[in-house]
Design a protein around this motif. Structure first.
Motif, PDB file in Angstrom:
ATOM      1  N   ASP A 201       0.855  -1.186   0.000  1.00  0.00           N
ATOM      2  CA  ASP A 201       0.000   0.000   0.000  1.00  0.00           C
ATOM      3  C   ASP A 201       0.892   1.237   0.000  1.00  0.00           C
ATOM      4  OD1 ASP A 201      -2.272  -1.635   0.195  1.00  0.00           O
ATOM      5  OD2 ASP A 201      -2.085  -1.726   2.380  1.00  0.00           O
ATOM      6  N   GLY A 202       0.678   2.109  -0.941  1.00  0.00           N
ATOM      7  CA  GLY A 202       1.511   3.294  -1.037  1.00  0.00           C
ATOM      8  C   GLY A 202       2.745   3.041  -1.883  1.00  0.00           C
ATOM      9  N   GLU A 234       4.398   4.700  -8.043  1.00  0.00           N
ATOM     10  CA  GLU A 234       5.015   5.440  -6.946  1.00  0.00           C
ATOM     11  C   GLU A 234       6.153   4.629  -6.320  1.00  0.00           C
ATOM     12  OE1 GLU A 234       2.173   8.204  -4.529  1.00  0.00           O
ATOM     13  OE2 GLU A 234       1.201   6.241  -4.747  1.00  0.00           O
TER      14      GLU A 234
END
Length: 387
Positions: A201-202, A234
């Protein structure tokens, strides 16, 4: 009665080392020192400068002597660097000879081939020499490789850290390769492993650990993170390490590259850290993007010991260090696109990777056991020092 208890306390091993820092060969040398101390030797370590290594040596039971020593670096090829090398050699000859007279060691343990004066000084006093080779400069010219290897003929025993490094020696002088004994580096792992994230996540958290130098390819890692951003992926990069004196320009160049690429929020420079485990444990994947030959891959092994996948350049000792691990991937050197592809592949295959890292960490502990390494080094030194 053990061999250690029979040995007179005055028996000393003098370890000659080219720096006082805490990078790859420095940390391996610490395990050599611990093995010798455990075996009953009095250990004196000669280093040319002050640094964080000294406190750690003393903590492990060694004595430390500051003694200037000419170190073979690329700067020696410049007029100013050569003059400085010769000046240091003259001072080192006087102080090194005095240290050998005072300590009268049973053996001089030369750690790396970059301090060529110590084998000469030791042999002039009839002291046996053991050289521990941590280098494997296959990309250097044949003439340069032979020059670097010449002092090894003064060694009674030669310890080499990988098959790759042995091959480089053999390509210079076949007899040196035949006299060499491979002892894989001891690589201590973290006190406690941190489990990888179950889900990414992220941003993907990428870690680089090592010297900041062009040959280590830190800029390649930055380029890969920039490419991931352009793909809509990302990723953050945490850079741990510092430059050699004289390479400050490269660190400045890296920060300027990060600024021009608009990555100031995605790339963080942590500088040198005595312990890297918290940073590795908070990350997802470790990269080792070296451009040129590496004699071995301590950082790659450290990543595996911490239960983190590693992406390394498909070159020299890095191939040897990462062989046989499911969560180790190798890519073309000096290729930011290939590294970005591998990082994206890590994201895509995260479920399988997170399940396989524990088995890889266990295997890395077996291959690079500290206790096994210490015993082997102690046995080799005892044999080499026996007259």
């Amino acid at each position: 009665m053990t061999a250690a208890s029979r040995r007179r306390p005055s028996h000393t091993v003098l370890v000659a080392h080219p720096s006082a820092e805490l990078y790859g060969s420095d940390r391996v040398m610490l395990e050599s020192v611990s093995g010798l101390v455990d075996d009953g030797w009095r250990v004196v370590v000669a280093v040319p400068t002050d640094g964080p290594l000294i406190a750690e040596l003393r903590r492990r039971g060694a004595s430390v002597e500051l003694c200037p020593s000419p170190v073979l670096r690329k700067s020696v090829l410049t007029p100013r660097g050569f003059v400085r090398f010769v000046r240091t050699a003259l001072v080192s000859t006087v102080q090194g000879s005095s240290l050998l007279r005072r300590e009268r060691p049973a053996l001089v343990y030369v750690n790396t081939i970059t301090v060529p004066l110590w084998p000469v000084l030791a042999r002039l006093r009839g002291i046996p020499v053991l050289t521990h080779v941590h280098e494997g400069e296959a990309s250097a010219s044949a003439v340069m490789r032979r020059i670097l290897a010449l002092p090894l003929f003064l060694s009674r025993r030669i310890v080499v850290n990988s098959r790759f490094s042995t091959g480089v020696l053999t390509s210079s002088f076949r007899s040196l390769g035949e006299r060499s004994e491979i002892v894989y580096n001891a690589v201590p792992g973290p006190g406690t492993r941190t489990d990888p994230r179950p889900r990414l996540d992220g941003p993907l958290r990428v870690t680089y650990i090592g010297r900041l130098s062009p040959r280590k390819g830190v800029d390649v890692a930055i380029g890969a993170v920039a490419q991931l951003r352009d793909r809509g992926v990302e990723a953050d990069l945490h850079v741990v390490g510092s430059v050699f004196p004289g390479y400050e320009w490269y660190e400045k160049e890296l920060t300027e590259t990060v600024g021009r690429a608009g990555l100031n929020d995605s790339v963080r420079f942590h500088g040198f850290q005595p312990s890297v485990w918290d940073i590795v444990g908070s990350g997802d994947v470790v990269v080792v993007p070296s451009r040129v030959d590496e004699p071995f891959g301590n950082t790659a092994v450290e990543a595996l010991l911490a239960a983190r996948p590693v992406i390394a350049s498909a070159t020299s000792g890095l191939l040897e260090a990462t062989a046989g691990y499911r969560t180790a991937v190798t890519v073309r050197p000096d290729d930011a696109t290939a590294l970005a592809d591998a990082l994206q592949g890590t994201i895509d295959g995260w479920d399988a990777t997170a399940q396989a890292v524990t088995a890889d960490a266990d295997e890395a502990e077996r291959r690079h056991s500290v206790s096994t390494y210490r015993r082997r080094i102690a046995d080799i030194v005892r044999s080499a020092a026996r007259r």
